[in-house]
Design an enzyme around this catalytic site. Structure first.
Site, PDB file in Angstrom:
ATOM      1  CB  ALA A 165      52.912  45.770  44.366  1.00 29.99           C
ATOM      2  CG  ASP A 166      52.088  40.670  41.534  1.00 29.22           C
ATOM      3  OD1 ASP A 166      52.560  40.825  40.604  1.00 29.22           O
ATOM      4  OD2 ASP A 166      51.728  39.451  42.119  1.00 29.22           O
ATOM      5  CG  LEU A 167      48.913  45.355  36.499  1.00 27.82           C
ATOM      6  CD1 LEU A 167      47.460  45.019  36.828  1.00 27.82           C
ATOM      7  CD2 LEU A 167      48.507  46.926  35.462  1.00 27.82           C
ATOM      8  CG  ASN A 171      47.256  39.393  41.437  1.00 29.56           C
ATOM      9  OD1 ASN A 171      46.102  38.588  41.715  1.00 29.56           O
ATOM     10  ND2 ASN A 171      47.962  40.292  41.743  1.00 29.56           N
TER      11      ASN A 171
END
Length: 235
Positions: A165-167, A171
């Protein structure tokens, strides 16, 4: 995964989690009392690094973002244990770790209920000798082969149907041996599809450009992205 239910809290334990774990272990104060805090990572909120026996762990509390943060920074509506963000992330990590994907080893998750709401925490293993890509690229460039390897790594996750969801650049961790993806909050397994896979890649590119805007000397350029995409397509 083993579930332990207490009065107003639940703990999910993976196979390698110590059986003596208690709700206090999900509070940084517990580790501070035993002088076991080894460091922290500061973003919008603090993620803590703690030592337990011969293991090094990451303790992360779940915080809201966006507009909902104005109403509550960390309380979420409870709609079932498996739907909580902490338990869902732990379950996804456990699946991926058992399949030998490059993710942190999951340890345990915890939720604390209060009426219709809950707060959550997760403990994962700290990846030794790692740093995020922003830290890496702030200091030095990566080779074309490394960019291609990163693209191939992301392709492997996408082929499995792993939606992150938050590449973003923070991360993704790099070690002397390989890349890892971290922070699978709100991630899930989906049917592989070009639309969400491309959206993942677009988000990552925006992240690199955003970090480049903050630090002009960041070692990232268009050729780097093309190398990444070459590795992705070949992967």
């Amino acid at each position: 995964m083993q579930i332990e239910n207490n009065a107003n809290s639940s703990i999910a334990l993976t196979q390698d989690c110590p059986q003596s774990i208690s709700p206090e272990w999900f509070s940084v104060e517990h580790w501070q009392k035993t002088d076991s805090v080894t460091g922290s990572s500061r973003g919008r909120y603090i993620t803590w690094f703690v030592a337990h026996e011969s293991q090094n762990w990451v303790l992360r509390h779940y915080y809201r973002g966006g507009l909902m943060e104005k109403f509550s920074k960390d309380a979420y509506l409870y709609t079932g244990l498996k739907r909580t963000r902490a338990f869902a992330e732990l379950a996804l990590l456990e699946t991926l770790y058992e399949e030998s994907f490059a993710v942190p080893k999951p340890i345990a998750a915890h939720i604390q209920r209060q009426g219709l709401w809950y707060r959550g925490d997760i403990i994962i293993e700290h990846i030794a000798d790692s740093e995020d890509l922003v830290a890496k690229l702030s200091r030095e460039a990566m080779s074309a082969q490394q960019w291609q390897a990163l693209g191939a790594c992301i392709a492997k996750f996408h082929q499995r149907g792993v939606y992150h969801a938050d590449l973003n650049a923070k991360n993704i961790l790099i070690t002397p041996k390989q890349f890892y993806l971290i922070d699978f909050d709100r991630g899930e397994l989906r049917a592989p599809q070009k639309s969400w896979q491309q959206a993942n890649l677009d988000r990552l590119l925006r992240s690199f450009n955003k970090e480049k805007g903050k630090l002009d000397s960041l070692h990232f350029n268009e050729q780097n992205w093309q190398d990444l995409m070459q590795g992705y397509q070949q992967g």
